[in-house]
Structure formats: structure tokens, C-alpha cells
Design an enzyme around this catalytic site. Structure first.
Site, short mmCIF file in Angstrom:
data_model
loop_
_atom_site.label_atom_id
_atom_site.label_comp_id
_atom_site.label_asym_id
_atom_site.label_seq_id
_atom_site.Cartn_x
_atom_site.Cartn_y
_atom_site.Cartn_z
N LYS A 1 0.83 -1.21 0.00
CA LYS A 1 0.00 0.00 0.00
C LYS A 1 0.87 1.25 0.00
O LYS A 1 0.56 2.23 -0.68
CB LYS A 1 -0.95 -0.02 1.21
CG LYS A 1 -2.08 -1.02 1.01
CD LYS A 1 -2.82 -1.39 2.27
CE LYS A 1 -3.75 -2.58 1.96
NZ LYS A 1 -4.34 -3.20 3.17
N GLN B 1 -5.00 -2.60 9.42
CA GLN B 1 -4.78 -3.88 8.75
C GLN B 1 -5.42 -5.02 9.55
O GLN B 1 -5.18 -5.15 10.75
CB GLN B 1 -3.28 -4.12 8.56
CG GLN B 1 -2.93 -5.35 7.75
CD GLN B 1 -3.32 -5.24 6.28
OE1 GLN B 1 -3.45 -4.16 5.73
NE2 GLN B 1 -3.52 -6.38 5.64
N ASP C 1 -11.12 2.13 3.85
CA ASP C 1 -11.59 0.78 3.48
C ASP C 1 -13.09 0.75 3.15
O ASP C 1 -13.57 -0.20 2.54
CB ASP C 1 -11.41 -0.17 4.67
CG ASP C 1 -10.09 -0.92 4.64
OD1 ASP C 1 -9.55 -1.16 3.56
OD2 ASP C 1 -9.61 -1.28 5.74
N1 LIG Z 1 -8.12 -3.30 6.68
C1 LIG Z 1 -7.80 -4.14 5.70
N2 LIG Z 1 -8.05 -3.79 4.43
C2 LIG Z 1 -7.72 -4.62 3.40
O1 LIG Z 1 -7.95 -4.29 2.22
C3 LIG Z 1 -7.11 -5.89 3.71
C4 LIG Z 1 -6.88 -6.20 5.06
N3 LIG Z 1 -7.24 -5.32 6.03
N4 LIG Z 1 -6.31 -7.37 5.41
C5 LIG Z 1 -5.87 -8.31 4.43
C6 LIG Z 1 -6.64 -8.22 3.14
C7 LIG Z 1 -5.93 -8.82 1.95
N5 LIG Z 1 -5.79 -7.74 0.99
C8 LIG Z 1 -5.10 -7.85 -0.22
C9 LIG Z 1 -4.97 -6.77 -1.07
C10 LIG Z 1 -4.24 -6.88 -2.25
C11 LIG Z 1 -3.63 -8.07 -2.60
C12 LIG Z 1 -2.84 -8.15 -3.85
O2 LIG Z 1 -2.57 -7.15 -4.51
N6 LIG Z 1 -2.41 -9.36 -4.25
C13 LIG Z 1 -1.63 -9.59 -5.44
C14 LIG Z 1 -0.56 -10.61 -5.19
C15 LIG Z 1 0.39 -10.23 -4.08
C16 LIG Z 1 1.35 -9.14 -4.48
O3 LIG Z 1 1.87 -9.20 -5.60
O4 LIG Z 1 1.61 -8.29 -3.63
C17 LIG Z 1 -2.53 -10.14 -6.55
O5 LIG Z 1 -3.64 -10.61 -6.22
O6 LIG Z 1 -2.14 -10.07 -7.69
C18 LIG Z 1 -3.78 -9.15 -1.77
C19 LIG Z 1 -4.52 -9.03 -0.60
C20 LIG Z 1 -6.27 -6.59 1.53
N7 LIG Z 1 -6.77 -6.82 2.75
#
Ligand SMILES: Nc1nc(=O)c2c([nH]1)NC[C@@H]1CN(c3ccc(C(=O)N[C@@H](CCC(=O)O)C(=O)O)cc3)C=[N+]21
Length: 286
Positions: A53, A97, A120
Site C-alpha cells: 500500500k 490492517q 476501506d
Molecule cells: N483493513 C484491511 N483492508 C484490506 O484491504 C485488507 C486487510 N485489512 N487485510 C488483508 C486483506 C488482503 N488484501 C489484499 C490486497 C491486495 C492483494 C494483492 O494485490 N495481491 C496480489 C498478489 C500479491 C502481491 O503481488 O503483492 C494479486 O492478487 O495479484 C492481496 C490481498 C487486503 N486486505
């Protein structure tokens, strides 16, 4: 048939280009949008997400405000950090988070976020605004899915959508978003109490799986040509003993679906782009 892949990473990059221009316009008014993150504990997965982020922020010119607390932080310590961010005019929006360590009260924490700084879009007031159709920050993952489909000309109006999963961050708010007058999709919200899941997914033009069950959606469960969105992200240990992330959609679905939003490279990058969008939109109201 082999599904067209709807590339969330490329679309997120496009959105970041657009945000960079809006951030420049804000700078001319003397406003620098600021995104805060609160991380409690040192879970490597959570650290990696939070780092991502802040990297995104740097790319578009958003200021990062980073708060970290130890895994044994008290509820009072967390409350104090939230009070500080709520009062900080440089912080236009922030996230805590999730998941939080078990001894902390997640519901209390989410309710202490100023709803107008809720990047969020998960504060009860903002989920209530979504139910009622009032303006407010939208939950990032549902918004990212709708935006990705829109930018790939996947029609929602009149479409039947099966959403699998009723969680507070994805399935439930996604159902609300898709059934707004502006989207006008017809949604079936499936969950662990659904008796014949395949009957619902087979009847749908679009299947969105946010259950957190690896491989839950198989090729036999969809109408050939359907649009499939994989929201699942579960850490599993592979045959080589290494940890990796896996989605809710069986890889064979790519042979039957008309279009597929893959994991990785689909919903995750869009979620991050929507977080930035929420912060820029909030700063534009300054
Ligand atoms: N308050 C809060 N807000 C959230 O938005 C939140 C959270 N807590 N806790 C955990 C989850 C998980 N999450 C992800 C976001 C982006 C990828 C992401 O970009 N993933 C990449 C792969 C990983 C990478 O390359 O970094 C993809 O899908 O291509 C994954 C997981 C947001 N979350």
C-alpha cells in the site's frame, strides 16, 4: 474455449495513472492526500500487504502515514493511535490492517475510525450508507470488482450474478453494490447454508467467488462462457513445503469460462487502486 483473462494489474496501473493527474491538480491547491496504515503485530503477510500500500502511495504521490504497534499492544494503545489519526488533518483516510491479534476487539477498533476517514469503506456507518444508497467511501474490493468489469465492458445491467460468500468485506457489500440502480444486476448471494451451490452458479452470467475455500468453483459448476471472478486468497503449503497463495477457482475453469479475473493479478491490485481512489476522493473534498 479458453477464457479471456481480465488483467487487474494492468487496469490498476491505468487507474493509478489517472490518480497521479488528480493528485497533481490537488497539489496546485496546496493539498497532498495522505493515507494512514495501522499495523499491529509482525505477521509477514500483513507486513507485505501494508508495504504494498505504501509503494502504491509513492507511485501516485500520496503521502504515507505509517503506525506500527507490537503484537501485545493494549486496546488503549490502539485506541490512542486511532484518535491521533482521526485528529490529523494530513491524514485524509486510513486503514487498520486486519486481522488484528485475537486479544483486541476488532469491532470496537473499526467503529473508532472516523467514518469520513474510513479508506476501506468498512465502518458500520459507511456500510449503512451503502445500504441506504447515500454517498460515502465504498468498500475497496467490491468497488474494484465492479470497476474492473466496467472497464472490460462486462455488462451488469440485466445480468444474473452469483456471489459466493457473505463476508463483511466482500460478498455482503458486493451484493449491495451490484444491486444499486446504477448497476442493476440481479444477485444471488450464496453461502455455506446454500443447499445446491452449483445450481445457482450454473444459472449465472457472472460468478464471483469470495469464500476463501481453495478450488471451490469447478468447471462443471459454471455455464460455458460465463464470466468468473476469483476473489479467494488463501495461504497454503505446496508440495515443495513452500507457502503460496491460492484462489477459490479451480484452474480448469479457465477452459470453460468466457472471461476470468485471475488470482493473482486480478482483484488484489484493483482493491489497492480503490483504496488510493477513496483517499484522493476524500482529499478532493477539502
Ligand atoms: N483493513 C484491511 N483492508 C484490506 O484491504 C485488507 C486487510 N485489512 N487485510 C488483508 C486483506 C488482503 N488484501 C489484499 C490486497 C491486495 C492483494 C494483492 O494485490 N495481491 C496480489 C498478489 C500479491 C502481491 O503481488 O503483492 C494479486 O492478487 O495479484 C492481496 C490481498 C487486503 N486486505
Amino acid at each position: 474455449m479458453t477464457a479471456t483473462l481480465l488483467d487487474g494489474k494492468a487496469t490498476a496501473a491505468e487507474i493509478k495513472d489517472e490518480l497521479r493527474i488528480r493528485v497533481k491538480a490537488l497539489a496546485e491547491r496546496g493539498i497532498i492526500p495522505g493515507l494512514g496504515t495501522v499495523l499491529v503485530g509482525a505477521d509477514p503477510g500483513s507486513q507485505a500487504y501494508v508495504n504494498g500500500k505504501h509503494r502504491d502511495c509513492a507511485e501516485v504521490g500520496i503521502a504515507s502515514i505509517r503506525r506500527e504497534l507490537p503484537a501485545d499492544a493494549t486496546q488503549q494503545q490502539v485506541d490512542d493511535v486511532l484518535a491521533e489519526l482521526n485528529a490529523d488533518p494530513a491524514c485524509h483516510g486510513y486503514i487498520v490492517q486486519l486481522p488484528l491479534p485475537a486479544h483486541l476487539d476488532t469491532q470496537r477498533v473499526l467503529e473508532l475510525i472516523d467514518p469520513d476517514k474510513d479508506a476501506d469503506g468498512l465502518h458500520p456507518v459507511n456500510l449503512g450508507r451503502l445500504v441506504l444508497g447515500y454517498d460515502g467511501p465504498l468498500p475497496c474490493t467490491p468497488r474494484g470488482i465492479v470497476e474492473l468489469l466496467r472497464r472490460h465492458d462486462v455488462a451488469l445491467r440485466g445480468a444474473t450474478v452469483a456471489v459466493v460468500g457473505r463476508g463483511n468485506t466482500v460478498g455482503r457489500p458486493l451484493g449491495l453494490l451490484l444491486t444499486r440502480r446504477s448497476e442493476n444486476a440481479t444477485v444471488t448471494l450464496c453461502h455455506t447454508g446454500t443447499l445446491d451451490l452449483a445450481a445457482h452458479t450454473r444459472a449465472a452470467d457472472i460468478v464471483i467467488v469470495a469464500a476463501g475455500v481453495p478450488g471451490l468453483l469447478t468447471a462443471e459448476m459454471i455455464n460455458p462462457g460465463a464470466v468468473v471472478v476469483d476473489v479467494g486468497i488463501t495461504r497454503v503449503i505446496g508440495a515443495d513445503g513452500k507457502g503460496r497463495y491460492t484462489g477459490d477457482v479451480d484452474p480448469e475453469v479457465a477452459e470453460t469460462a468466457g472471461a476470468l479475473v485471475p488470482m493473482p493479478g486480478g482483484v488484489g491490485p484493483m482493491t489497492r487502486a480503490m483504496l488510493l481512489t477513496n483517499v484522493v476522493e476524500r482529499a478532493e473534498r477539502d
